[in-house]
Design a protein around this motif. Sequence first.
Motif, short mmCIF file in Angstrom:
data_model
loop_
_atom_site.label_atom_id
_atom_site.label_comp_id
_atom_site.label_asym_id
_atom_site.label_seq_id
_atom_site.Cartn_x
_atom_site.Cartn_y
_atom_site.Cartn_z
N PRO A 1 1.01 -1.32 0.05
CA PRO A 1 0.05 0.27 -0.54
C PRO A 1 1.11 1.38 0.56
O PRO A 1 2.22 0.80 0.64
CB PRO A 1 -0.95 0.01 1.21
N PRO A 2 0.77 2.58 -0.50
CA PRO A 2 1.24 3.08 -0.23
C PRO A 2 1.27 3.71 1.28
O PRO A 2 0.73 4.08 1.11
CB PRO A 2 0.33 4.53 -1.58
N GLY A 3 2.79 4.90 0.82
CA GLY A 3 2.88 5.49 2.36
C GLY A 3 3.60 4.22 3.57
O GLY A 3 4.10 4.77 4.37
N LEU A 4 3.41 3.01 2.97
CA LEU A 4 3.90 2.27 3.88
C LEU A 4 5.47 2.38 4.35
O LEU A 4 6.13 2.91 2.86
CB LEU A 4 3.77 0.25 3.31
N THR A 5 5.90 2.24 5.40
CA THR A 5 7.68 2.35 5.20
C THR A 5 8.07 1.58 6.45
O THR A 5 7.35 0.85 7.45
CB THR A 5 7.40 3.72 5.81
N PHE A 6 9.34 1.40 6.30
CA PHE A 6 10.35 0.16 7.11
C PHE A 6 11.40 0.65 8.24
O PHE A 6 11.94 0.83 9.05
CB PHE A 6 10.92 -1.25 6.49
N ASP A 7 10.68 2.17 8.30
CA ASP A 7 11.46 3.26 8.81
C ASP A 7 11.59 3.24 10.67
O ASP A 7 10.56 2.79 11.21
CB ASP A 7 11.33 4.98 8.66
N ALA B 1 12.70 4.40 12.50
CA ALA B 1 11.85 5.70 13.68
C ALA B 1 10.37 5.73 13.79
O ALA B 1 10.29 6.56 14.38
CB ALA B 1 13.04 7.23 12.90
N ARG B 2 9.98 5.11 12.54
CA ARG B 2 8.55 5.54 13.18
C ARG B 2 8.35 4.61 14.79
O ARG B 2 8.65 3.37 14.60
CB ARG B 2 7.90 4.26 12.54
N PRO B 3 6.80 4.38 15.13
CA PRO B 3 6.72 3.45 16.34
C PRO B 3 6.26 2.02 15.64
O PRO B 3 6.18 1.64 15.52
CB PRO B 3 4.66 4.59 16.50
N ALA B 4 6.53 1.26 17.33
CA ALA B 4 6.14 -0.07 16.80
C ALA B 4 5.38 -0.79 16.60
O ALA B 4 5.47 -1.42 15.45
CB ALA B 4 7.38 -0.85 18.07
N ALA B 5 4.09 -0.40 16.70
CA ALA B 5 2.70 -0.58 16.30
C ALA B 5 3.00 -0.34 14.56
O ALA B 5 2.17 -1.33 14.19
CB ALA B 5 1.91 0.03 17.19
N GLU B 6 3.08 0.95 13.87
CA GLU B 6 3.41 0.39 12.76
C GLU B 6 4.00 -0.02 12.39
O GLU B 6 3.75 -0.51 10.67
CB GLU B 6 3.45 2.70 12.30
N LEU B 7 5.45 0.25 12.28
CA LEU B 7 6.14 -1.28 12.01
C LEU B 7 5.33 -2.45 12.07
O LEU B 7 6.04 -3.23 10.58
CB LEU B 7 7.51 -1.07 12.87
#
Length: 399
Positions: A272-278, A280-286
């Motif tokens: 999906p657009p906007g998905l990232t493995f950065d 620095a992002r929150p753990a839930a988002e990762l």
Amino acid sequence: MSSYPHSGPPQTTTLRQRLADLRGPAVPPRPLDARALAALAANPGCGRRALLDGAGVDKTALAAALGSPAPFGQSQFAIIRGNSFEAKVKGDGGAELLRLVHLHLGAGAEPPRAGARSPDLTAAGPEGRAARTALALREATAAGEWTLLDHPMLALEVAGTPAYLEPDAVVVHPDGRWTVVEVKSFPLLDDSADPAKVGAAARQAAVYVLALEATAAKVEAAEVGHTVLLVCPKDFSNQPAAAPVDVRRERAVTRRQLARLTRVEELAAALPPGLTFDPARPAAELTEAVAAVSASYAPECLSACELAFHCRERARAAGEATALGRSVRGELGGCATVAQALDAAAGRGPADDPTAAALLQAARLRAEALAEAADRAAAGALAAAAEDAEAPEEGACRC
């Protein structure tokens, strides 16, 4: 696969930007090395690792951000010891290394002379170094002399993107044969070493052999040797010793597995657009981002992938049969989960599935064996109780 950078149209800015977005705006790409490629080839069904490695994601930082860090890497002492031993092997213009190659793989050629060729492979960036290495290999083959290439740069196309690899050394023989040399710090004890470590070194060297082969196909009289030379300390000393290792089997397996990898652009396009493995992002988002890419966890991943602990937790939570091991998963046939296998063992599986029938039969045999063991235990307990009842009480009068 090619030992040159991809010769087709250059990657579009869109793809490069997409891969940069997947890594994170401030995260530099992490280059693939031969060890990572060997591990990737050993599990070609894992789209998660193929995408993360192809995009240059730092899986160590990602695993830590997910809360499942993996204890990978050598100790600082081991790194220093390895670097010191490699410097000793390559000292004096690589005379000792060339002597070992001639001793074990010389095939009747004249011994290397003092001051053998060792071209400068310095160039700008990995692409430039790979091109300079290809030119040095061509020149050395045409010269027909012993030549040592110290830390050359090779290119191998993996899942549609070039991976740049740096073996410890490549030696060009006078007859045009190219030999990969791997310098390791684990010892050769009585001319043999730990089979697990030798196997890992062979799989790593097989990746270098693959990267050399396409270049050799474009150079007249060149041939890549399928026997690599493993150079290690002798016994418990710091003196170098060597052992030839045939990597034809590892090369064939790695080539076949790399060819099965899905191209990185196809994997990225499905996200999906906007998905990232950065990291620095929150753990839930990762966690949600990582779950969007299919994985194929097996216990072997624990020794080869930084995300293995995270994937193991998810595989166990989902009851995936692969968490029990690839051999077990293969025996379970169409039962992809532990719940499906238990249903089959309870007689709730498909009637025409031979695997379900085998599991049901195994469950029946197990139940019979447990019942027999329980009967024997009960009979033994009754016999013991009867003996206790017949025996006179301690201290009772016997007259």
